[in-house]
Design an enzyme around this catalytic site. Structure first.
Site: not given
Ligand code: EPU
Length: 345
Positions: A174, A245, A341
């Protein structure tokens, strides 16, 4: 001034433009002087004029990663440069030049329709092509930096068009040279390098779950699977304002991670650079009980705690107030600082 015969007309000025439809949070912001940029050649003259009048200025792409204040004084450059073309191809890769104003998801769809796979994991990310390298958009194990050959931009400091190689862009999670040097570059064109040898990347847990063990999904299968996951997890900005995010996933030293893991055995994290660990900010926020909570017109999305939403007539002040509450609670509970972000304009 004499304009060269084929020069495009100057950027069109739209005074007092409402930007509600041009930012995915749906904030009711107003741009004092909005300029529609449809060709790179319009930029030098406009930037000189902005400097002469000592105006504040900023570039607005799809408005999917910004927090807009109620009023944007000075000049707001609406990046609308279109066009995409294959500029060369060799046995290893296809090179594609794309205007900064092209919609990101439309580009991903177009590449797949034209048998140019590679970008499918990045389907359905809102925003424009010109904004994609600034925060190095990424999803499901892929970052846009993996496919960027070079970038053409107007360098406001040196008053000249420049081409930056992938290396010169200093891409990281990012992050990029553009993000590190705000107000310096206006990205006009991105040249993508799409390798001919294609390999499915479905190691990211959420994506892997979509396919049965040992299956060999095509680029289209992955594209559809990513669209399905995103539609389920992330709110459609047309229905509920949001900027994806809201916080970056924080990266902490291994020692800090080990201490946290002892106290919270369910902690969700990913390996990062040597000696470091990336924590799932969504998990941290969820544990603090914020998921689905509302604070006036803004709130935390019910299906993903990392996404803050505008339920109607929220403002940047409201969303930043909620963000501060979340940051304070996460710091108090876990000793971890969350970085916002989207760009706060
Ligand atoms: N989780 C929870 N509760 C929640 C959300 C997440 O417990 O409410 C836990 C879950 O275990 C989940 C883990 O956190 O497995 C990670 O969540 P997720 O897989 O949804 O991915 P993320 O880390 O929240 C990142 C990117 C997203 C991207 C996804 C998929 C960042 C800041 N965000 O999200 O990017 O789509 O991975 O690769 O790195 C964006 O930047 O706008 C964005 C949507």
């Amino acid at each position: 001034m004499n304009r060269a015969q084929n020069a495009p007309p100057p950027a069109k000025l739209i005074p007092n433009l409402g930007l509600k439809d041009r930012n995915t949070f749906g904030f009711d912001a107003k741009a004092e002087l909005a300029y529609e940029i449809t060709a790179p050649e319009q930029i030098p003259e406009l930037i000189s004029e902005i400097a002469r009048q000592k105006l504040a200025w900023r570039v607005l792409g799809g408005g999917s990663n910004v927090i807009l204040p109620d009023n944007l004084p000075g000049a707001t450059l609406l990046m609308n440069i279109s066009g995409q073309e294959i500029i060369s191809s060799n046995s290893e890769a296809t090179f594609l030049a794309v205007g900064g104003g092209v919609n990101w998801h439309d580009l991903v769809s177009w590449t797949l329709e034209n048998d140019l796979p590679g970008l499918e994991n990045l389907a359905l990310i809102p925003g424009t092509v010109g904004a994609a390298p600034i925060q190095n958009i990424g999803a499901y194990g892929v970052e846009v930096a993996d496919y960027i050959d070079s970038i053409e931009a107007f360098d406001v400091k040196d008053q000249a068009f420049v081409t930056l190689t992938n290396e010169a862009c200093c891409f990281a999670y990012r992050d990029s040279y553009f993000k590190q040097n705000p107000q310096r570059f206006i990205v006009t064109k991105v040249v993508f390098k799409l390798p001919k040898a294609w390999q499915a990347r479905i190691h990211y847990a959420d994506l892997a779950k979509q396919f049965s063990e040992g299956s060999t999904p095509s680029p289209e299968d992955i594209f559809l699977a990513v669209c399905k996951i995103r539609t389920r997890k992330l709110p459609d900005p047309k229905l509920i304002g949001n900027a994806g995010s809201f916080f970056q996933n924080p990266i902490v030293p291994n020692e800090k991670f080990e201490t946290l893991l002892k106290a919270h055995p369910n902690l969700v994290s990913y390996p990062d650079a040597q000696g470091k660990r990336k924590l799932a900010a969504g998990w941290l926020i969820d544990q603090c009980g914020f998921k689905g909570q509302r604070m006036g017109s803004v709130g935390v999305y019910e299906n993903q705690a990392l996404v803050l939403v505008n339920h109607g007539d929220g403002t940047s002040k409201d969303i930043l107030g909620l963000a501060k509450c979340i940051q304070d609670k996460v710091r108090a509970e876990f000793g971890v600082s969350l970085q916002i972000e989207p760009n706060i304009l």
